[in-house]
Write an enzyme that holds these catalytic residues in place. Sequence first.
Site, short mmCIF file in Angstrom:
data_model
loop_
_atom_site.label_atom_id
_atom_site.label_comp_id
_atom_site.label_asym_id
_atom_site.label_seq_id
_atom_site.Cartn_x
_atom_site.Cartn_y
_atom_site.Cartn_z
N ASN A 137 0.82 -1.21 0.00
CA ASN A 137 0.00 0.00 0.00
C ASN A 137 0.86 1.26 0.00
OD1 ASN A 137 1.00 0.06 2.58
ND2 ASN A 137 -0.96 -0.07 3.63
N HIS A 139 3.33 1.91 2.12
CA HIS A 139 3.85 2.37 3.41
C HIS A 139 5.37 2.25 3.48
CE1 HIS A 139 3.44 -1.80 5.62
NE2 HIS A 139 4.55 -1.74 4.93
P1 PGA Z 1 8.68 -6.98 2.94
O1 PGA Z 1 8.04 -5.77 3.76
O2 PGA Z 1 10.12 -6.62 2.76
O3 PGA Z 1 8.48 -8.18 3.84
O4 PGA Z 1 7.93 -7.06 1.65
C1 PGA Z 1 8.18 -4.47 3.28
C2 PGA Z 1 7.29 -3.55 4.07
O5 PGA Z 1 6.14 -3.91 4.35
O6 PGA Z 1 7.74 -2.44 4.37
#
Ligand code: PGA
Length: 251
Positions: A137, A139
């Site tokens: 999303n 973030h």
């Molecule tokens: P991920 O998480 O590296 O496990 O994809 C990224 C995040 O949600 O900031």
Amino acid sequence: MIRYRIADSMEDMGYRAADMAAEQIADKPDGVLGLATGSTPLPLYEELTRRSDAGEVDFSGVRTVNLDEYVGLPGDHPQSYRYFMQVHLFDHIPIDPANTALPDGMAEDLADECRAYDALIEAWGGIDLQVLGIGHNGHIGFNEPGSVFTLKTHVVDIARRTRIANARFFRGDPERVPGQAVTMGIGNIMAARKIVLLVSGRSKAEILERALCGDVNPLVPASVLQLHPDVTVIADQQAAACIEIPEAAMI
Ligand code: PGA
């Protein structure tokens, strides 16, 4: 201008990011690294561990501040971010535990904890190199869509979509994912002198394009990075699939 490096593999992504961290440490051995949890930075931590073992990087003076921590999980809880950092990095390198900071999600007074975290970052001289991932999303840290760009460390309600994404670590049940976190704000992240954003996989391609090529908008928190003077994106082909990277921006 945002710089891009396309990584051939997760291993390559870790290697390139480790180059940046190692260069930072060589330039300023007592500098401050901003660290992130999640799957994407794991190869970076593996590579830093390898380089530390090989005597290529010296962590003895390095200080680290992490982006975020779940509210209500103690540091010895296997899903806490403190635990994650211990298992994936800190337990394997000669870093002084006093130099590894994460917000305390068990603090009785969370507002106080947030103020203390900001004060610590300030006392350490600010973040030299901040490692970031991006959520589906948009973030960064736990700064979910709609976050105010100027905020410092604060308590957030974790978005439903993020709880679903993180349920894989909580027996598949989004309800078990803590509902709140303490996170550095976008104000802290933007104050970092350098930022490296690590992104992998086709599922991140659209949000990465929106964040880096679309309007700067709090509804896509990572879009704020367009306003930062020193951002390097290390992405694999799949994650970069929707972006037309100008030749001059490739490193
Ligand atoms: P991920 O998480 O590296 O496990 O994809 C990224 C995040 O949600 O900031």
